[in-house]
Write a protein that holds these residues in place. Structure first.
Motif, short mmCIF file in Angstrom:
data_model
loop_
_atom_site.label_atom_id
_atom_site.label_comp_id
_atom_site.label_asym_id
_atom_site.label_seq_id
_atom_site.Cartn_x
_atom_site.Cartn_y
_atom_site.Cartn_z
N ILE A 87 0.86 -1.20 0.00
CA ILE A 87 0.00 0.00 0.00
C ILE A 87 0.88 1.24 0.00
O ILE A 87 1.66 1.46 0.94
N GLN A 88 0.76 2.02 -1.04
CA GLN A 88 1.59 3.21 -1.23
C GLN A 88 1.43 4.16 -0.04
O GLN A 88 0.33 4.54 0.32
N GLY A 89 2.58 4.50 0.58
CA GLY A 89 2.60 5.47 1.65
C GLY A 89 2.17 4.95 3.01
O GLY A 89 2.10 5.73 3.97
N ALA A 90 1.88 3.67 3.14
CA ALA A 90 1.43 3.12 4.42
C ALA A 90 2.61 2.56 5.20
O ALA A 90 3.55 2.01 4.62
N GLU A 91 2.55 2.71 6.53
CA GLU A 91 3.61 2.19 7.40
C GLU A 91 3.11 1.08 8.32
O GLU A 91 3.89 0.25 8.74
N THR A 92 1.82 1.10 8.66
CA THR A 92 1.25 0.10 9.56
C THR A 92 0.06 -0.56 8.88
O THR A 92 -0.47 -0.03 7.89
N GLU A 93 -0.41 -1.67 9.45
CA GLU A 93 -1.55 -2.36 8.88
C GLU A 93 -2.81 -1.47 8.95
O GLU A 93 -3.57 -1.38 7.99
N VAL A 94 -2.99 -0.79 10.08
CA VAL A 94 -4.15 0.10 10.24
C VAL A 94 -4.10 1.22 9.21
O VAL A 94 -5.10 1.55 8.56
N ASP A 95 -2.92 1.81 9.04
CA ASP A 95 -2.70 2.87 8.06
C ASP A 95 -2.98 2.35 6.64
O ASP A 95 -3.64 3.01 5.84
#
Length: 139
Positions: A87-95
């Motif tokens: 997922i582009q730009g995501a750092e965590t699963e929730v994000d």
């Protein structure tokens, strides 16, 4: 009575306009065709030949985005370090889930998923994809 093992399912989340995704689709189609053709030839021959062949698998190529449940599973497969590659730009699963719900375009294709063995590979790393396919359990 002979029962045939259910084939492992390998899915490619594909983007037709992407050269990287087209390379992965071609690679998977070739691997699938080679595995199914050698499996039928080798069934009557000695088992030594079968140890070097790639196992057969069901190939599913889709241009659809994964469902939210599928995405959660893919994120589990890649682990926290792999989330930004999915997922582009995501750092965590929730994000990642939040960004994905806002726009399915944040899902970065190609992604190859081996649902049966809990593995996913983002991008067009040919050697990683072949390693995944070669690790599929033999019949």
């Amino acid at each position: 009575m002979f029962f045939r093992k259910t084939l492992d399912i390998v899915t490619l989340f594909h983007k037709a306009g992407s050269p990287a995704s087209q390379r992965v689709a071609t690679l998977l189609k070739q691997a699938s065709a080679a595995a199914s053709s050698t499996a039928t030839e080798d069934q009557a021959s000695d088992s030594a030949a079968q140890t070097t062949q790639r196992p057969e698998f069901d190939l599913n190529i889709t241009e659809e985005a994964p469902t939210t449940d599928q995405l959660q599973t893919i994120l589990e497969y890649v682990g926290p370090k792999g989330i930004p590659s999915i997922i582009q730009g995501a750092e965590t699963e929730v994000d990642a889930l939040r960004k994905f719900k806002q726009s399915h375009d944040t899902f970065q294709r190609p992604v190859v998923v081996d649902w049966s063995n809990g593995k996913a590979i983002a991008g067009d790393n040919e050697s990683a994809i072949l390693t995944l396919l070669n690790a599929l359990p033999k019949k």
